[in-house]
Scaffold this active site. Structure first.
Site, PDB file in Angstrom:
ATOM      1  CG  ASP A 420      52.651 -10.713  19.678  1.00  0.00           C
ATOM      2  OD1 ASP A 420      52.982  -9.530  19.846  1.00  0.00           O
ATOM      3  OD2 ASP A 420      52.816 -11.597  20.540  1.00  0.00           O
ATOM      4  CE  LYS A 472      55.724 -19.012  18.143  1.00  0.00           C
ATOM      5  NZ  LYS A 472      55.543 -18.343  19.466  1.00  0.00           N
ATOM      6  CG  ASP A 629      56.545 -10.607  14.540  1.00  0.00           C
ATOM      7  OD1 ASP A 629      57.174 -10.451  15.601  1.00  0.00           O
ATOM      8  OD2 ASP A 629      56.193 -11.727  14.120  1.00  0.00           O
TER       9      ASP A 629
END
Length: 696
Positions: A420, A472, A629
């Site tokens: 990732d 986050k 991603d």
């Protein structure tokens, strides 16, 4: 709108029947005497029939329109026909559920659908807008799933609607009805689009299967009521009884409790339906040796598996019950990556340790891992504490098998190992701006040990609450233009989930403070990224002010058109209700064109990186799957994947991407003045090749 689409389908059916009947009657009545004309009519009829069988409805529509056998219907006519069909469906469609609990000998027969009206509150207003909805009223394992995984490899893409599925309609781009997007794609030369076709064919060629051991555990949890491993509780919240009082304050509190309980039950019902859909596909496919996921793209070029319910883009449940159909021996590198994968899935900060720290975490929990694999529900259930519990369980099972084997390296592994990106949006901005400071902050350059990160946010008032999970979402979405209010609400939701503060006012104040400090820290750390974002916004504003949509072509040759236009409304009275049909006008939605351009452009670039990596992996003999991603392959091939994805990132950003974008704007709008490109740094992109934590 579904009703309009149903009406459109009926219109086409009528036109097809009219066309076929007329040509047949002409032939039977001898009206067409010329032999060549008869052959042409027969040939045309055969072509239409063949296209119908192959679901090539767009091609059929063109043929019918060219012969003009009937005038096109208006949108309100289609809506009225679709509404009548819906009304007939509601009246006549019934389902039979298993025997009810009161009398096990009698089946439970009930209407399959119900039409009702719901009021949706708007903002702080007590009253809201009333919407008509048709609901699927079945409970349990009943679902309509038109698009399933394929048991044979998908057909290769060669155009907008060519092909993927053998018989079902397939479109390469999800355009949501925006004509400009479709036309831009269709008008692009095929040679220009070949890299996109090849990448989607590569993603669709990956063969999957169901992990039966994990599915068995999921079924046991679900049949016992759910409410474990992030599965929703299958029971409803009891509705509070109305108090026997006339006290307005008590009644008001009861009304709020009732509203909250009904809202919770509605959400649980929706989540239960979602789980049932996923499990229905898993159960149907569990005995297949392998299956495939055809992929298509959104208008920005991000790839998605076409089957919606059970795929690797989905939740932990989906990813836990899916694995590669091909197994490969772990080897020594694969065993290492399998251990790292377990730590990554366990999360809770473990996934941000150095690789050595993650390996040590796994080694220190071997007994828990073995117990999870042997007795997932009867043992100490350590795997349930993971952030991604079902994926963690799958790795526990594979790792247990390997470590108990006399030759662990020879054990086959079917588990996809993830790599990732580290705050991937900012990685793309740092590469565009050649920003050394930003690149260091997001692991774009070499070996910055995650355990030595400075606490850049300094949120001292929230010292006991500030962690990765709290911030986050805000950090990740800031690169896509999240506002202060959006950031505040994101943090507020996280704080409320934890019950961190005693009342709403305190929670709100803490969220405001955290959002402000987080935004300031991001601005300081990613100054170059902000400058590029502002440049994107200014260019988009200039273009949209001319009532033009923002367009560009990705490095892989995909034309992108932002679909944001002002919407007009038309009221149509039907047999069910009055419908408000939305129609695109010719007026550009200026603000949306401006705010959406920075994230859309970055998404188009991360889509390019994933596609380039997918094709390179296939050519290198690797099995590949990707989710924006996050890039996946077998454990034994993970070192190769890491090398390839870094090389492709450097290759992508070795192109003058911003220069090409500005040149395309100036060429399309020579009468407009665009701001100069923002200043960029001196980052050496080749440093990415040696960055251990760029993707990890």
């Amino acid at each position: 709108m579904l009703l309009v689409r149903w009406g459109d389908a009926i219109e086409q059916e009528i036109r097809i029947c009219t066309f076929l009947n007329k040509t047949r009657k002409k032939k039977e009545d001898g009206e067409v005497e010329n032999g060549t004309a008869v052959k042409e009519q027969d040939k045309l009829r055969k072509r239409v029939n063949d296209l119908i069988k192959k679901q090539k409805l767009s091609a059929v529509r063109k043929i019918l329109q060219s012969h003009d056998y009937t005038k096109p219907w208006t949108a309100d006519a289609r809506a009225k026909v679709g509404s009548h069909l819906t009304e007939l469906l509601v009246r006549t469609a019934y389902i039979q559920s298993p025997a009810n609990q009161q009398d096990h000998d009698l089946p439970d027969v009930r209407p399959a659908f119900k039409h009702t009206f719901k009021t949706v509150a708007q903002g702080s207003m007590k009253s809201g807008r009333k919407y008509g909805v048709t609901l699927w009223s079945a409970k349990g394992r009943y679902a309509v799933m038109p698009y399933m995984p394929m048991l044979v490899p998908p057909l290769k893409w060669s155009g907008y609607d060519k092909v993927a599925y053998l018989f079902l309609a397939s479109y390469i781009m999800k355009t949501h009805g925006a004509k400009q997007q479709r036309e831009a794609f269709k008008s692009a030369p095929k040679e220009q689009l070949n890299p996109v076709f090849e990448a989607l064919d590569t993603l669709g060629s990956t063969r999957w299967r169901v992990n039966k051991r994990v599915l068995t555990v999921v079924d046991r949890i679900w049949s016992s009521g759910g409410c474990t491993a992030d599965l929703v509780d299958r029971s409803d919240v009891p509705l509070p009884e109305k108090p026997d009082t006339e006290d307005e304050s008590i009644l008001k509190k009861w009304k709020w409790e009732m509203k909250s309980a009904k809202k919770e039950n509605s959400e649980r019902h929706s989540q239960r339906c979602d789980v049932e859909l996923k499990l229905s596909v898993a159960r149907k496919m569990k005995d297949e040796e392998g299956f495939y996921y055809p992929h298509n793209i959104d208008f920005r070029g991000r790839a998605y598996p076409r089957p919606q319910h059970l795929n690797h883009l989905g939740s932990d449940l989906c990813r836990g019950v899916l694995e590669f159909a091909e197994g490969r021996p772990l080897g020594s590198p694969g065993l290492r990556w399998l251990k790292i994968q377990l730590a990554n899935l366990y999360a809770g900060g473990v996934d941000k340790l150095s690789y050595e720290g993650r390996l040590a975490f796994t080694e220190n929990h071997l007994e828990d891992i073995f117990d999870s694999a042997d007795r997932p529900l009867e043992g100490n259930r350590w795997w349930l504490q993971a952030e991604d519990p079902f994926q963690c369980l799958a790795v526990c099972i594979n790792l247990t098998e390997a470590l108990r084997s006399p030759s662990p390296e020879t054990v086959l592994s079917y588990i996809p190992i993830h790599q990732d990106g580290s705050c991937n949006g900012f990685q793309h901005y740092a590469a565009l701006g050649r920003d050394t400071v930003g690149a260091e902050a997001v692991n774009l350059v070499a070996d910055r040990d995650p355990e030595t990160y400075p606490d850049a946010l300094r949120a001292r008032k929230l010292i006991n609450e500030v962690d990765r999970k709290l911030l986050k979402q805000t950090v990740m979405t800031s690169v896509y233009g999240v506002t202060y209010i959006g950031a505040r609400d994101q943090i507020k939701r996280r704080l409320k989930e934890r019950s961190a503060f005693s009342d709403d006012n305190e929670t709100f104040g803490a969220a405001c403070y955290a959002a402000k400090v987080t935004s300031t820290a991001i601005d300081e750390m990613f100054e170059a990224a902000r400058a590029i974002m502002r440049w994107f916004g200014e260019c988009a504003k200039i273009i949209a002010a001319e009532n033009e949509t923002v367009r560009w072509t990705t490095p892989l040759g995909l034309p992108v058109v932002q679909p944001y236009l002002e919407m007009g409304k038309q009221l149509v009275k039907t047999s069910l209700q009055t419908l408000s049909l939305q129609r695109e006008t010719d007026k550009v939605f200026v603000r949306r064109q401006r705010t959406a351009f920075p994230p859309n452009f970055i998404h188009s670039l991360d889509g390019c990186h994933m596609m380039m990596t997918a094709v390179a992996c296939k050519r290198a003999g690797l099995c590949f799957a990707g989710v924006h991603d996050s890039f996946w392959t077998h454990a034994c091939d993970d070192d190769k994947l890491n090398k390839i994805l870094r090389e492709k990132f450097v290759e992508l950003y070795s192109q003058p991407i911003l220069e090409n974008l500005l040149e395309s704007f100036e060429k399309s709008f020579p009468y407009l003045d665009f701001p100069p490109l923002p200043e960029r740094g001196d980052l050496d992109l080749k440093l990415v090749l040696d960055s251990s934590y760029f993707f990890n």
